[in-house]
Scaffold this active site. Structure first.
Site, PDB file in Angstrom:
ATOM      1  N   HIS A   1      -1.311  -1.324  -4.237  1.00  0.00           N
ATOM      2  CA  HIS A   1      -2.550  -0.957  -3.546  1.00  0.00           C
ATOM      3  C   HIS A   1      -2.572   0.565  -3.377  1.00  0.00           C
ATOM      4  O   HIS A   1      -1.667   1.161  -2.799  1.00  0.00           O
ATOM      5  CB  HIS A   1      -2.613  -1.670  -2.200  1.00  0.00           C
ATOM      6  CG  HIS A   1      -3.907  -1.499  -1.479  1.00  0.00           C
ATOM      7  ND1 HIS A   1      -5.042  -2.225  -1.792  1.00  0.00           N
ATOM      8  CD2 HIS A   1      -4.262  -0.694  -0.449  1.00  0.00           C
ATOM      9  CE1 HIS A   1      -6.031  -1.869  -0.978  1.00  0.00           C
ATOM     10  NE2 HIS A   1      -5.583  -0.934  -0.165  1.00  0.00           N
TER      11      HIS A   1
ATOM     12  N   MET B   1     -12.039   4.956  -0.491  1.00  0.00           N
ATOM     13  CA  MET B   1     -12.671   5.287   0.799  1.00  0.00           C
ATOM     14  C   MET B   1     -13.240   6.688   0.642  1.00  0.00           C
ATOM     15  O   MET B   1     -12.763   7.646   1.251  1.00  0.00           O
ATOM     16  CB  MET B   1     -11.620   5.198   1.922  1.00  0.00           C
ATOM     17  CG  MET B   1     -11.210   3.758   2.226  1.00  0.00           C
ATOM     18  SD  MET B   1      -9.623   3.637   3.088  1.00  0.00           S
ATOM     19  CE  MET B   1      -8.506   3.641   1.692  1.00  0.00           C
TER      20      MET B   1
ATOM     21  N   MET C   1      -8.625   8.435  -0.046  1.00  0.00           N
ATOM     22  CA  MET C   1      -9.383   8.880   1.139  1.00  0.00           C
ATOM     23  C   MET C   1      -9.849  10.312   0.940  1.00  0.00           C
ATOM     24  O   MET C   1      -9.134  11.130   0.360  1.00  0.00           O
ATOM     25  CB  MET C   1      -8.500   8.794   2.374  1.00  0.00           C
ATOM     26  CG  MET C   1      -7.923   7.404   2.606  1.00  0.00           C
ATOM     27  SD  MET C   1      -7.030   7.336   4.155  1.00  0.00           S
ATOM     28  CE  MET C   1      -6.393   5.655   4.089  1.00  0.00           C
TER      29      MET C   1
ATOM     30  N   ASP D   1      -4.642   3.692  -1.990  1.00  0.00           N
ATOM     31  CA  ASP D   1      -5.684   4.085  -1.031  1.00  0.00           C
ATOM     32  C   ASP D   1      -6.173   5.505  -1.289  1.00  0.00           C
ATOM     33  O   ASP D   1      -5.409   6.465  -1.199  1.00  0.00           O
ATOM     34  CB  ASP D   1      -5.125   4.003   0.391  1.00  0.00           C
ATOM     35  CG  ASP D   1      -4.994   2.567   0.872  1.00  0.00           C
ATOM     36  OD1 ASP D   1      -5.992   1.831   0.810  1.00  0.00           O
ATOM     37  OD2 ASP D   1      -3.890   2.189   1.306  1.00  0.00           O
TER      38      ASP D   1
ATOM     39  N   ASP E   1      -6.735  -6.285   4.407  1.00  0.00           N
ATOM     40  CA  ASP E   1      -6.051  -4.983   4.431  1.00  0.00           C
ATOM     41  C   ASP E   1      -6.006  -4.433   5.853  1.00  0.00           C
ATOM     42  O   ASP E   1      -7.059  -4.162   6.446  1.00  0.00           O
ATOM     43  CB  ASP E   1      -6.825  -4.022   3.501  1.00  0.00           C
ATOM     44  CG  ASP E   1      -6.181  -2.653   3.354  1.00  0.00           C
ATOM     45  OD1 ASP E   1      -5.102  -2.427   3.917  1.00  0.00           O
ATOM     46  OD2 ASP E   1      -6.791  -1.805   2.651  1.00  0.00           O
ATOM     47  N   GLY E   2      -4.794  -4.248   6.361  1.00  0.00           N
ATOM     48  CA  GLY E   2      -4.609  -3.566   7.651  1.00  0.00           C
ATOM     49  C   GLY E   2      -3.828  -4.402   8.647  1.00  0.00           C
ATOM     50  O   GLY E   2      -4.270  -5.483   9.029  1.00  0.00           O
TER      51      GLY E   2
ATOM     52  N   MET F   1     -11.417  -5.538   5.664  1.00  0.00           N
ATOM     53  CA  MET F   1     -10.559  -4.639   6.444  1.00  0.00           C
ATOM     54  C   MET F   1     -10.248  -5.289   7.783  1.00  0.00           C
ATOM     55  O   MET F   1     -11.157  -5.734   8.484  1.00  0.00           O
ATOM     56  CB  MET F   1     -11.253  -3.298   6.697  1.00  0.00           C
ATOM     57  CG  MET F   1     -11.497  -2.436   5.470  1.00  0.00           C
ATOM     58  SD  MET F   1     -10.039  -2.074   4.482  1.00  0.00           S
ATOM     59  CE  MET F   1      -9.018  -1.170   5.655  1.00  0.00           C
TER      60      MET F   1
ATOM     61  N   PHE G   1      -6.081   5.058   8.120  1.00  0.00           N
ATOM     62  CA  PHE G   1      -4.665   5.271   8.439  1.00  0.00           C
ATOM     63  C   PHE G   1      -3.855   3.999   8.252  1.00  0.00           C
ATOM     64  O   PHE G   1      -4.377   2.895   8.463  1.00  0.00           O
ATOM     65  CB  PHE G   1      -4.523   5.750   9.896  1.00  0.00           C
ATOM     66  CG  PHE G   1      -5.301   6.994  10.168  1.00  0.00           C
ATOM     67  CD1 PHE G   1      -4.797   8.244   9.843  1.00  0.00           C
ATOM     68  CD2 PHE G   1      -6.590   6.909  10.703  1.00  0.00           C
ATOM     69  CE1 PHE G   1      -5.548   9.396  10.059  1.00  0.00           C
ATOM     70  CE2 PHE G   1      -7.342   8.060  10.925  1.00  0.00           C
ATOM     71  CZ  PHE G   1      -6.831   9.305  10.600  1.00  0.00           C
ATOM     72  N   GLY G   2      -2.592   4.174   7.906  1.00  0.00           N
ATOM     73  CA  GLY G   2      -1.655   3.050   7.894  1.00  0.00           C
ATOM     74  C   GLY G   2      -1.119   2.834   9.302  1.00  0.00           C
ATOM     75  O   GLY G   2      -1.349   3.642  10.206  1.00  0.00           O
TER      76      GLY G   2
ATOM     77  N   GLY H   1       1.208  -2.088   4.040  1.00  0.00           N
ATOM     78  CA  GLY H   1       1.744  -0.738   3.868  1.00  0.00           C
ATOM     79  C   GLY H   1       2.995  -0.542   4.686  1.00  0.00           C
ATOM     80  O   GLY H   1       4.121  -0.642   4.186  1.00  0.00           O
TER      81      GLY H   1
ATOM     82  N   HIS I   1      -8.389   1.262  -3.889  1.00  0.00           N
ATOM     83  CA  HIS I   1      -9.283   1.094  -2.738  1.00  0.00           C
ATOM     84  C   HIS I   1      -9.902   2.460  -2.434  1.00  0.00           C
ATOM     85  O   HIS I   1      -9.252   3.339  -1.891  1.00  0.00           O
ATOM     86  CB  HIS I   1      -8.441   0.570  -1.554  1.00  0.00           C
ATOM     87  CG  HIS I   1      -9.195   0.473  -0.263  1.00  0.00           C
ATOM     88  ND1 HIS I   1      -8.569   0.246   0.946  1.00  0.00           N
ATOM     89  CD2 HIS I   1     -10.510   0.571   0.017  1.00  0.00           C
ATOM     90  CE1 HIS I   1      -9.477   0.200   1.902  1.00  0.00           C
ATOM     91  NE2 HIS I   1     -10.657   0.406   1.373  1.00  0.00           N
TER      92      HIS I   1
ATOM     93  N   SER J   1       0.846  -1.191   0.000  1.00  0.00           N
ATOM     94  CA  SER J   1       0.000   0.000   0.000  1.00  0.00           C
ATOM     95  C   SER J   1       0.877   1.235   0.000  1.00  0.00           C
ATOM     96  O   SER J   1       1.652   1.453   0.940  1.00  0.00           O
ATOM     97  CB  SER J   1      -0.891   0.010   1.244  1.00  0.00           C
ATOM     98  OG  SER J   1      -1.366   1.331   1.453  1.00  0.00           O
TER      99      SER J   1
HETATM  100  C1  DX5 Z   1      -6.158   1.794   5.653  1.00  0.00           C
HETATM  101  C2  DX5 Z   1      -5.701   1.423   4.271  1.00  0.00           C
HETATM  102  C3  DX5 Z   1      -4.622   0.416   4.210  1.00  0.00           C
HETATM  103  C4  DX5 Z   1      -3.319   0.832   4.859  1.00  0.00           C
HETATM  104  C5  DX5 Z   1      -2.702  -0.400   5.425  1.00  0.00           C
HETATM  105  O1  DX5 Z   1      -7.342   2.520   5.567  1.00  0.00           O
HETATM  106  O2  DX5 Z   1      -6.788   0.920   3.522  1.00  0.00           O
HETATM  107  O3  DX5 Z   1      -4.395  -0.016   2.878  1.00  0.00           O
HETATM  108  O4  DX5 Z   1      -2.410   1.438   3.989  1.00  0.00           O
HETATM  109  O5  DX5 Z   1      -1.563  -0.019   6.111  1.00  0.00           O
HETATM  110  P1  DX5 Z   1      -0.829  -1.022   7.099  1.00  0.00           P
HETATM  111  O6  DX5 Z   1      -0.379  -2.203   6.287  1.00  0.00           O
HETATM  112  O7  DX5 Z   1       0.306  -0.207   7.606  1.00  0.00           O
HETATM  113  O8  DX5 Z   1      -1.817  -1.395   8.158  1.00  0.00           O
HETATM  114 ZN    ZN Z   2      -6.422  -0.047   1.553  1.00  0.00          ZN
END
Ligand code: DX5
Ligand code: ZN
Length: 220
Positions: free
Chosen positions: A33, A68, A37, A35, A175-176, A137, A143-144, A197, A66, A8
């Site tokens: 990936h 959001m 937002m 993201d 994811d996450g 999820m 957030f990562g 990510g 993805h 990600s």
């Molecule tokens: C969160 C994102 C993820 C995020 C995952 O809303 O959709 O894709 O980047 O990050 P990590 O792998 O650090 O949890």
């Molecule tokens: Zn994502």
């Protein structure tokens, strides 16, 4: 089972985004990936179709977008034009889930539905057969770098059962909070595609991290 690793870019160095995508492609990633937002559906703001289009020629890897964002329909054709291969969205962000799935496909992309940790699987009841991907999820989106929520494991197993029963090639992505030390457990539950990510972009050697992940998947 084929396993896919999807770094990600949320955790990449945004000042060097092109180089970062080139680096994970060289490091053996299967997908990128992406993201998106909107500071509305989720409390964070990232990148849109312009950045997607800029990254498209950087590598041959499919762009796994993805979304959001709410509303979601208006922006789907823009991402298709920007080179997205897969477009996934959250049912809470769409007024008409079936219509949004159709719109993604009409625009030539694979369609994914994303379920948050507390979103029920009933959203798959009348949609699964139309989907190319289910994205579960394992953190709340936005957030990562958050902690993996273990209660998603039985949910992954349940979706795996539903996909196998249907007998169609639908990817099951998680994811996450995926790291080298929990990826095997997530695979064992039934996932085949893993977003990571911070675990990848936060590591010194992307190739070594991806290899370690594959090694964990190989010993299942
Ligand atoms: C969160 C994102 C993820 C995020 C995952 O809303 O959709 O894709 O980047 O990050 P990590 O792998 O650090 O949890
Ligand atoms: Zn994502």
């Amino acid at each position: 089972m084929a396993f896919r690793i999807a770094p990600s870019i949320l955790s990449a160095d945004f000042a060097r985004l092109g180089e970062e995508v080139r680096a994970v492609a060289a490091a053996g990633a299967d997908l990128v990936h992406f993201d998106v937002m909107d500071n509305h559906y989720v409390p964070n703001l990232t990148v849109g179709p312009l950045v997607c289009a800029a990254l498209k020629p950087i590598s041959k890897l499919p762009l796994d977008v993805h979304l959001m964002v709410r509303p979601v329909d208006r922006i789907i054709p823009d991402f298709a034009k920007a080179g997205a291969s897969i477009i996934s969205f959250h049912p809470e962000a769409s007024e008409h889930v079936d219509r949004t799935i159709g719109l993604i496909k009409e625009n030539g992309c694979k369609a994914g539905l994303v379920l948050n940790p507390a979103t029920p699987l009933s959203f798959l009841d009348h949609t699964l057969e139309k989907l190319d991907l289910v994205l579960l999820m394992s953190v709340n989106p936005g957030f990562g770098g958050q902690q993996f929520i273990p209660s998603v494991l039985p949910k992954i197993a349940e979706v795996r059962k539903r996909i196998d029963k249907l007998g169609r090639d639908i990817w099951l992505e998680v994811d996450g909070g995926i790291k080298t030390d929990n990826i095997a457990e997530v695979a064992k539950a039934g996932a085949d595609t893993f977003v990571a990510g911070s675990a990848i972009f936060g590591s010194k050697d992307y190739a070594a991290t991806i290899q370690q992940m594959r090694a964990k998947l190989g010993v299942l």
